[in-house]
Design an enzyme around this catalytic site. Structure first.
Site, PDB file in Angstrom:
ATOM      1  N   CYS A 116      38.329 -11.170  14.690  1.00  0.00           N
ATOM      2  CA  CYS A 116      38.547  -9.855  14.066  1.00  0.00           C
ATOM      3  C   CYS A 116      39.814  -9.161  14.580  1.00  0.00           C
ATOM      4  CB  CYS A 116      37.338  -8.950  14.283  1.00  0.00           C
ATOM      5  SG  CYS A 116      35.841  -9.614  13.563  1.00  0.00           S
ATOM      6  N   HIS A 253      39.902  -1.675  12.726  1.00  0.00           N
ATOM      7  CA  HIS A 253      39.118  -2.792  12.200  1.00  0.00           C
ATOM      8  C   HIS A 253      37.786  -2.210  11.706  1.00  0.00           C
ATOM      9  CE1 HIS A 253      36.870  -6.380  11.739  1.00  0.00           C
ATOM     10  NE2 HIS A 253      36.167  -6.232  12.847  1.00  0.00           N
ATOM     11  N   ASN A 283      32.600  -5.886   7.003  1.00  0.00           N
ATOM     12  CA  ASN A 283      33.505  -6.413   8.023  1.00  0.00           C
ATOM     13  C   ASN A 283      34.175  -7.683   7.487  1.00  0.00           C
ATOM     14  OD1 ASN A 283      34.693  -7.616  10.263  1.00  0.00           O
ATOM     15  ND2 ASN A 283      32.984  -7.193  11.632  1.00  0.00           N
TER      16      ASN A 283
HETATM   17  O1  UT7 Z   1      33.895  -7.422  14.106  1.00  0.00           O
HETATM   18  C1  UT7 Z   1      33.473  -7.924  15.308  1.00  0.00           C
HETATM   19  C2  UT7 Z   1      32.851  -6.899  16.126  1.00  0.00           C
HETATM   20  N1  UT7 Z   1      31.507  -6.640  15.688  1.00  0.00           N
HETATM   21  C3  UT7 Z   1      31.017  -5.446  15.817  1.00  0.00           C
HETATM   22  O2  UT7 Z   1      31.734  -4.575  16.224  1.00  0.00           O
HETATM   23  C4  UT7 Z   1      29.563  -5.229  15.538  1.00  0.00           C
HETATM   24  C5  UT7 Z   1      29.019  -4.333  16.600  1.00  0.00           C
HETATM   25  N2  UT7 Z   1      27.600  -4.041  16.487  1.00  0.00           N
HETATM   26  C6  UT7 Z   1      27.052  -3.301  15.495  1.00  0.00           C
HETATM   27  O3  UT7 Z   1      27.723  -2.899  14.577  1.00  0.00           O
HETATM   28  C7  UT7 Z   1      25.607  -2.917  15.620  1.00  0.00           C
HETATM   29  O4  UT7 Z   1      25.151  -3.267  16.931  1.00  0.00           O
HETATM   30  C8  UT7 Z   1      24.673  -3.586  14.577  1.00  0.00           C
HETATM   31  C9  UT7 Z   1      24.914  -2.963  13.227  1.00  0.00           C
HETATM   32  C10 UT7 Z   1      24.942  -5.073  14.551  1.00  0.00           C
HETATM   33  C11 UT7 Z   1      23.197  -3.343  14.952  1.00  0.00           C
HETATM   34  O5  UT7 Z   1      22.947  -1.963  15.093  1.00  0.00           O
HETATM   35  P1  UT7 Z   1      22.167  -1.422  16.390  1.00  0.00           P
HETATM   36  O6  UT7 Z   1      21.970   0.008  16.180  1.00  0.00           O
HETATM   37  O7  UT7 Z   1      22.950  -1.849  17.598  1.00  0.00           O
HETATM   38  O8  UT7 Z   1      20.773  -2.176  16.292  1.00  0.00           O
HETATM   39  P2  UT7 Z   1      20.101  -3.222  17.302  1.00  0.00           P
HETATM   40  O9  UT7 Z   1      20.827  -4.509  17.294  1.00  0.00           O
HETATM   41  O10 UT7 Z   1      19.869  -2.568  18.627  1.00  0.00           O
HETATM   42  O11 UT7 Z   1      18.700  -3.439  16.592  1.00  0.00           O
HETATM   43  C12 UT7 Z   1      17.793  -2.366  16.398  1.00  0.00           C
HETATM   44  C13 UT7 Z   1      16.645  -2.867  15.537  1.00  0.00           C
HETATM   45  C14 UT7 Z   1      16.035  -4.172  16.037  1.00  0.00           C
HETATM   46  O12 UT7 Z   1      14.632  -4.094  15.845  1.00  0.00           O
HETATM   47  P3  UT7 Z   1      13.632  -3.749  17.072  1.00  0.00           P
HETATM   48  O13 UT7 Z   1      13.883  -4.807  18.085  1.00  0.00           O
HETATM   49  O14 UT7 Z   1      14.058  -2.382  17.525  1.00  0.00           O
HETATM   50  O15 UT7 Z   1      12.303  -3.813  16.417  1.00  0.00           O
HETATM   51  C15 UT7 Z   1      16.604  -5.207  15.094  1.00  0.00           C
HETATM   52  O16 UT7 Z   1      15.756  -6.320  14.945  1.00  0.00           O
HETATM   53  O17 UT7 Z   1      17.099  -3.126  14.195  1.00  0.00           O
HETATM   54  C16 UT7 Z   1      16.665  -4.430  13.808  1.00  0.00           C
HETATM   55  N3  UT7 Z   1      17.617  -4.973  12.834  1.00  0.00           N
HETATM   56  C17 UT7 Z   1      17.509  -4.781  11.514  1.00  0.00           C
HETATM   57  N4  UT7 Z   1      16.594  -4.122  10.766  1.00  0.00           N
HETATM   58  C18 UT7 Z   1      16.766  -4.108   9.460  1.00  0.00           C
HETATM   59  C19 UT7 Z   1      18.739  -5.703  13.084  1.00  0.00           C
HETATM   60  N5  UT7 Z   1      19.354  -6.001  11.925  1.00  0.00           N
HETATM   61  C20 UT7 Z   1      18.610  -5.439  10.946  1.00  0.00           C
HETATM   62  C21 UT7 Z   1      18.724  -5.382   9.545  1.00  0.00           C
HETATM   63  N6  UT7 Z   1      17.795  -4.706   8.840  1.00  0.00           N
HETATM   64  N7  UT7 Z   1      19.764  -5.974   8.879  1.00  0.00           N
END
Ligand code: UT7
Length: 326
Positions: A116, A253, A283
């Site tokens: 990225c 980005h 992204n």
């Molecule tokens: O370009 C390269 C760089 N990449 C990035 O910069 C990405 C950086 N990260 C992010 O943008 C965010 O961390 C995400 C969007 C990937 C995730 O958001 P988050 O607020 O950090 O959520 P999390 O990973 O802590 O997950 C929270 C909950 C989890 O469930 P439990 O364990 O709390 O029950 C996940 O399983 O959200 C769940 N979850 C989803 N739920 C519905 C993860 N993906 C999804 C989904 N739909 N697509």
């Protein structure tokens, strides 16, 4: 100040494949919802290349538009750098395929792999050729088919990425050696290979001999992103000799709207100065910055002479920032 040669962006172009995938479309294949994706990422939809489109096809369309905007033709091009993590083939470099498809003459062509952060790395690399007189008309392209790297059973990643390409034409122009000069004024590039496990693809030529799928510990990457990007932005501004507060447009980005806002807030950048395309593009990895730049130019927000700040973070981990006067 003595006169210097600057690498000036003389044309910008973007290309998005026609296929649109909405959040509701994805909710039919993984356990997710439009509401979750919008709230956590800001993404509403993403584009998906058709099966017969390779990443070079996306790159060529963006390149043609950038050349037209610069008033140049493929005949003029003597350097092509493609930033991509989803090449057509393991080799040759996608840049040489783009060269052939554009009909550009024999010159320099190679790819940059910084995921990225690829566009920021490629732009800084191109500056080494253009500002030193080694290239007179360079194409710097970010192009990706990220949907080809998705594990469509992993809701934590497959909802986040999209396909697209963006390109700029860089040409040498003499400047006064001041921050009023047009062109690339400064940059900061960073990599930390110890953080590989946070974001990588679990396949490769010399290991599994497969393409593999993208794996990410999203919340860990998120945490690193806001802190690390801010440091690189500050370093790039210092390298350019400008204050972050004097930047006209912040072109990050496009990974997550919450990261865009977090970085802008940490740096004291007004949210109205942030170009955001994440809602429509998701992204697109190395393509996201030139696509956002193109959007800002097309809709008339970004004008010649304005000071732009580009930044990115991705697999590696790699990250970096560039300051340029458009
Ligand atoms: O370009 C390269 C760089 N990449 C990035 O910069 C990405 C950086 N990260 C992010 O943008 C965010 O961390 C995400 C969007 C990937 C995730 O958001 P988050 O607020 O950090 O959520 P999390 O990973 O802590 O997950 C929270 C909950 C989890 O469930 P439990 O364990 O709390 O029950 C996940 O399983 O959200 C769940 N979850 C989803 N739920 C519905 C993860 N993906 C999804 C989904 N739909 N697509």
């Amino acid at each position: 100040m003595s006169k210097v040669v600057r690498s000036v962006v003389t044309g910008v172009g973007g290309y998005l494949p026609e296929g649109v995938v909405t959040n509701d479309d994805l909710a039919k294949i993984v356990d997710t919802s439009d509401e979750w994706i919008r709230e956590r990422t800001g993404i509403r939809q993403r584009r998906k290349a058709s099966d017969d489109q390779a990443v070079s096809d996306l790159a060529v369309e963006a390149a043609k538009r950038a050349l037209a905007a610069a008033g140049r033709t493929a005949e003029d091009v003597d350097l092509i750098i493609v930033a991509t993590t989803t090449p057509d083939l393991t080799f040759p470099a996608t840049a040489t395929i783009v060269q052939r498809k554009l009909g550009a003459p024999v010159g320099i062509a190679f790819d940059v792999q910084a995921v990225c952060s690829g566009f920021v790395y490629a732009l800084s690399t191109a500056d080494g050729f253009v500002a030193r007189g080694r290239a007179k008309c360079a194409l710097v392209i970010g192009a990706e088919c990220m949907t080809r790297l998705m594990d469509w059973t992993d809701r934590g990643t497959c909802v986040l990425f999209g396909d697209g390409a963006g390109a700029v034409v860089l040409e040498p122009q003499e400047g006064e050696g001041t921050t009023d000069d047009r062109g690339l004024l400064g940059f900061a590039l960073r990599a930390d290979g110890t953080k590989q496990d946070l974001l990588y693809v679990d396949g490769g030529v010399s290991t599994t001999r497969t393409t593999g799928y993208l794996r990410m510990q999203g919340n860990q990457v998120f945490r690193h992103a806001v802190v690390n990007i801010s440091e690189a932005v500050t370093a790039a501004a210092a390298d350019a000799g400008v204050e972050v507060s004097s930047v006209d447009w912040f072109i990050p980005h496009q990974a997550n709207q919450r990261i865009l806002e977090g970085v802008a807030k940490r740096l004291g950048i007004d949210e109205n100065k942030v170009i955001s395309t994440v809602a429509e593009h998701a992204n697109t990895s190395a393509a996201s910055i030139p696509l956002a730049l193109d959007q800002g130019v097309q809709d008339g927000r970004i004008k010649p002479g304005q000071l732009l700040l580009l930044e990115a973070m991705g697999g590696g981990l790699t990250w970096g920032a560039c300051v340029l006067r458009f």
